[in-house]
Design a protein around this motif. Structure first.
Motif, PDB file in Angstrom:
ATOM      1  N   VAL A  39     -81.258   9.837  85.718  1.00  0.00           N
ATOM      2  CA  VAL A  39     -81.240  10.620  84.490  1.00  0.00           C
ATOM      3  C   VAL A  39     -79.909  10.357  83.810  1.00  0.00           C
ATOM      4  O   VAL A  39     -78.850  10.464  84.436  1.00  0.00           O
ATOM      5  N   THR A  40     -79.956   9.982  82.538  1.00  0.00           N
ATOM      6  CA  THR A  40     -78.734   9.699  81.781  1.00  0.00           C
ATOM      7  C   THR A  40     -78.668  10.588  80.562  1.00  0.00           C
ATOM      8  O   THR A  40     -79.668  11.197  80.154  1.00  0.00           O
ATOM      9  N   ASP A  41     -77.485  10.675  79.972  1.00  0.00           N
ATOM     10  CA  ASP A  41     -77.366  11.352  78.689  1.00  0.00           C
ATOM     11  C   ASP A  41     -77.711  10.366  77.585  1.00  0.00           C
ATOM     12  O   ASP A  41     -77.992   9.190  77.862  1.00  0.00           O
ATOM     13  N   PRO A  42     -77.734  10.780  76.324  1.00  0.00           N
ATOM     14  CA  PRO A  42     -78.142   9.862  75.246  1.00  0.00           C
ATOM     15  C   PRO A  42     -77.230   8.654  75.064  1.00  0.00           C
ATOM     16  O   PRO A  42     -77.621   7.704  74.391  1.00  0.00           O
ATOM     17  N   LEU A  43     -76.025   8.673  75.657  1.00  0.00           N
ATOM     18  CA  LEU A  43     -75.153   7.516  75.581  1.00  0.00           C
ATOM     19  C   LEU A  43     -75.342   6.569  76.759  1.00  0.00           C
ATOM     20  O   LEU A  43     -74.634   5.583  76.889  1.00  0.00           O
ATOM     21  N   GLY A  44     -76.292   6.884  77.640  1.00  0.00           N
ATOM     22  CA  GLY A  44     -76.563   6.025  78.780  1.00  0.00           C
ATOM     23  C   GLY A  44     -75.685   6.299  79.981  1.00  0.00           C
ATOM     24  O   GLY A  44     -75.714   5.554  80.946  1.00  0.00           O
ATOM     25  N   ARG A  45     -74.905   7.378  79.975  1.00  0.00           N
ATOM     26  CA  ARG A  45     -74.077   7.730  81.125  1.00  0.00           C
ATOM     27  C   ARG A  45     -74.955   8.397  82.176  1.00  0.00           C
ATOM     28  O   ARG A  45     -75.692   9.335  81.877  1.00  0.00           O
ATOM     29  N   VAL A  46     -74.860   7.930  83.401  1.00  0.00           N
ATOM     30  CA  VAL A  46     -75.720   8.438  84.463  1.00  0.00           C
ATOM     31  C   VAL A  46     -75.291   9.856  84.844  1.00  0.00           C
ATOM     32  O   VAL A  46     -74.147  10.094  85.225  1.00  0.00           O
ATOM     33  N   LEU A  47     -76.217  10.794  84.754  1.00  0.00           N
ATOM     34  CA  LEU A  47     -75.973  12.170  85.162  1.00  0.00           C
ATOM     35  C   LEU A  47     -76.429  12.422  86.587  1.00  0.00           C
ATOM     36  O   LEU A  47     -75.812  13.189  87.316  1.00  0.00           O
ATOM     37  N   ALA A  48     -77.536  11.794  86.990  1.00  0.00           N
ATOM     38  CA  ALA A  48     -78.066  11.994  88.331  1.00  0.00           C
ATOM     39  C   ALA A  48     -78.916  10.803  88.703  1.00  0.00           C
ATOM     40  O   ALA A  48     -79.507  10.156  87.832  1.00  0.00           O
ATOM     41  N   ARG A  85     -82.307  14.626  74.481  1.00  0.00           N
ATOM     42  CA  ARG A  85     -81.273  15.221  75.315  1.00  0.00           C
ATOM     43  C   ARG A  85     -80.833  14.285  76.432  1.00  0.00           C
ATOM     44  O   ARG A  85     -79.769  14.466  77.018  1.00  0.00           O
ATOM     45  N   GLY A  86     -81.644  13.314  76.778  1.00  0.00           N
ATOM     46  CA  GLY A  86     -81.319  12.399  77.860  1.00  0.00           C
ATOM     47  C   GLY A  86     -82.419  11.377  78.031  1.00  0.00           C
ATOM     48  O   GLY A  86     -83.361  11.301  77.233  1.00  0.00           O
ATOM     49  N   LEU A  87     -82.313  10.585  79.095  1.00  0.00           N
ATOM     50  CA  LEU A  87     -83.299   9.546  79.367  1.00  0.00           C
ATOM     51  C   LEU A  87     -83.608   9.517  80.854  1.00  0.00           C
ATOM     52  O   LEU A  87     -82.746   9.756  81.697  1.00  0.00           O
ATOM     53  N   LEU A  88     -84.864   9.220  81.170  1.00  0.00           N
ATOM     54  CA  LEU A  88     -85.305   9.031  82.544  1.00  0.00           C
ATOM     55  C   LEU A  88     -85.526   7.546  82.762  1.00  0.00           C
ATOM     56  O   LEU A  88     -86.288   6.916  82.026  1.00  0.00           O
TER      57      LEU A  88
END
Length: 615
Positions: free
Chosen positions: A196-205, A309-312
């Protein structure tokens, strides 16, 4: 017997032997043989009974291949099949090429055969095609019903398993412990790695190991989930995942807010996007909440209710059973990110208050450093950014470059603040998106405009392109933190310049003069330039005098820099400029004369009929 006379009549144009869809887990030949009521006897191919059977089909055609999709148990009584070696070989080759799982010959006292003929046995053995016989008391219909009943049972079991897995995913999502339990349940159920990333492609989980996760469906596979946080230090809300609406800490130069670099690496240290996924992420971010992208072994889905809000990111092949769960997973993760967005409002208000203190004209250098430290931003110089309201469709038309931001231009596609249908985000929504994107999250809404202070090293143009496409924006000069209010004044003053030019404008970039000159009529600009520059052009038609003058003005009136840029000796530069002053009657040491000459050169460029000098 088949009654269709041609492949075209049955849609038989399909390539023979092509792969077919296989929803659910198909029944095997061995399963059918094991059922005594079907009276199936294996004649040849005992070692190939692990073949799946997707359907049962009856045909008395000598060339049934064009009507087969692959995976069938083909049944025949051999009514019109010549039992010769060559005829059987051709028949079996046709059936095998179509991908048939097995051939079944019906036996009976009143049927053509009471045992499998030798030519047919030899042909199937040579081709590696299992040959079965069906007892005389069993109609083909019974075999067909058995196959489709087994298929229905398998599909029903798959659906029930999917419902059970979805129930576990829902329970995990409702646990209140963030993203990790949901990713854990998914990895255990499917074995597919997720990020799961934020809209900038930073990995959140990230859930699942690098080899594809926690084992196959139904297997334990151990814990099967490795969850990382956004700054690599395990802080957060208890689930090991950085809060999706709390800005990550800065790395000292204000750059971590741009997310990952060109290789898809997360600057926060919390994980990396797998190879090949960066382009997919970019495509989904550009397409917004309704976009998705796939590549072999990769899939990217947007997360969010109405805004991105993010990306899977799904890593690995998603099977038919897992495919039924993807939409549910997207919904549950979207709800979690929306919850985080709402829960982050108090933190955003706190950071907006910090920004207000930083922008106070009375703030001292020590106090400014304390404010930045409280926000988690480490930067020796900062710059302010002001994003104005989007140009209304009913607003006045803008000439030239300005049409790019006017309501008459096609809506810019982008993530986050642009909802489905091209609706522009209100200032509060845009501020929330920028607070997530920039280190420190020093963002506020004031008088309908969004104001922010960022580290000098941040690629603010990239952030604005992502989160504020089509919005006018001014960017102030880099200043010490305690002078941020002066940078904000610059940024705010450039918003209307940006609206006119159709792109963000940075202080010191010369855009203001370009816009003001573009508002004038071209004949008037040309006439003003001629009044001062025509004597120089007459004396030096090659343009050397005008070029030298323009370069000297652009170089800040530096003799050495002008000499370097033109590749001329310093005395040559001075001689040319002395001659230019004699021809124009102006003086280089007079500020008003220098301004008139600078304006004439810029007017000449703006008029577009002649471009002397460089730049």
């Amino acid at each position: 017997m088949d009654t269709v006379s041609s492949p075209a009549a049955r849609g038989g144009g399909r390539e023979r032997g092509a792969a077919r869809d296989t929803d659910g887990m198909p029944v095997l030949l061995s399963d059918l043989v094991a059922r005594p009521e079907l009276q199936l006897t294996v004649v040849t191919g005992q070692e190939r009974l692990d073949r799946p059977v997707h359907a049962a089909h009856v045909s008395e055609l000598v060339r049934p291949g064009p009507w087969l999709h692959g995976g069938e148990l083909l049944m025949t009584i051999g009514l019109v099949l010549p039992m010769t070696e060559r005829a059987c070989q051709e028949y079996v080759a046709d059936v095998a090429a179509a991908g048939t799982s097995a051939l079944a010959l019906g036996l009976g006292a009143e049927l053509p055969y009471q045992a499998a003929p030798a030519p047919l046995r030899r042909a199937t053995a040579e081709a590696g095609l299992p040959l079965l016989t069906v007892g005389g008391q069993v109609p083909f219909l019974a075999v067909t019903k058995a196959v489709f009943a087994a298929r229905a049972a398998e599909q029903r079991a798959a659906v029930e398993a999917a419902f059970e897995t979805h129930r576990r995913l829902t329970a995990a999502a409702a646990s209140g412990r963030g993203l990790a339990p949901t990713l854990h349940a998914w990895a255990r159920a499917t074995g597919v790695r997720t990020l799961v990333t934020d809209p900038l492609g930073r990995v959140l989980a990230a859930g699942g190991d690098g080899d594809g996760g926690a084992g196959g469906p139904g297997g334990d596979g151990g814990d099967g989930v490795g969850v990382v946080d956004g700054d690599g230090e395990g802080e957060g809300d208890g689930d090991g995942v950085v809060d999706g609406d709390t800005p990550g800490r800065d790395d000292g130069d204000g750059r971590n807010g741009v997310g990952r670099d060109g290789a898809g690496r997360n600057h926060g240290g919390g994980g990396e996007l797998p190879p090949g996924s960066v382009e997919l992420v970019e495509r989904v971010v550009a397409g917004g909440i309704r976009a998705s992208a796939r590549a072999p072994g990769l899939e990217v889905r947007p997360l969010g209710a109405g805004r991105l809000r993010g990306l899977l990111v799904l890593v690995g092949e998603v099977g038919a059973e897992a495919r039924m769960l993807v939409s549910g997973l997207v919904s549950l993760l979207s709800l979690e990110l929306e919850r985080r967005h709402l829960a982050g409002e108090p933190e955003r208000r706190h950071r907006a208050a910090l920004l207000g203190r930083l922008l106070s004209p009375e703030v001292t250098a020590a106090r400014a450093r304390d404010v930045l430290a409280a926000a988690g931003l480490s930067a020796s110089a900062v710059r302010a950014v002001t994003v104005g309201a989007a140009t209304s469709d009913e607003g006045p038309a803008t000439s030239g470059e300005g049409r790019a931001m006017s309501g008459t231009a096609p809506a810019a596609s982008g993530p986050g603040p642009v909802a489905s249908g091209g609706e522009t985000a209100p200032p509060g929504e845009l501020a929330a998106a920028l607070a997530l994107a920039v280190p420190g999250g020093l963002v506020r809404v004031r008088d309908g405009q969004v104001e922010a202070v960022v580290g000098e090293g941040l690629d603010i143009h990239r952030v604005l392109t992502r989160f504020a496409p089509g919005r006018p924006a001014g960017i102030g000069s880099p200043v010490p933190p305690h002078a941020a209010h002066t940078s904000l004044r610059e940024a705010s003053g450039l918003v209307e310049v940006s609206r006119g030019l159709g792109r963000p404008v940075e202080a010191g970039g010369g855009d203001s003069a370009r816009l003001l000159l573009s508002l004038g009529e071209r004949p008037a600009l040309a006439g003003y330039a001629d009044a001062l520059l025509a004597p120089l052009e007459t004396a030096a038609p090659s343009g050397d005098l005008v070029e030298t003058l323009a370069t000297w003005l652009d170089a800040g009136c530096s003799w050495d820099e002008t000499s370097r840029r033109l590749g001329l000796h310093r005395h040559t530069v001075r001689n040319r400029l002395d001659k230019a002053m004699r021809l124009t009657g102006r003086r280089l040491d007079n500020a008003d004369d220098r301004f008139d000459l600078w304006l004439a050169v810029r007017a000449r460029r703006a008029a577009g009929d002649h471009t002397p000098g460089r730049g």
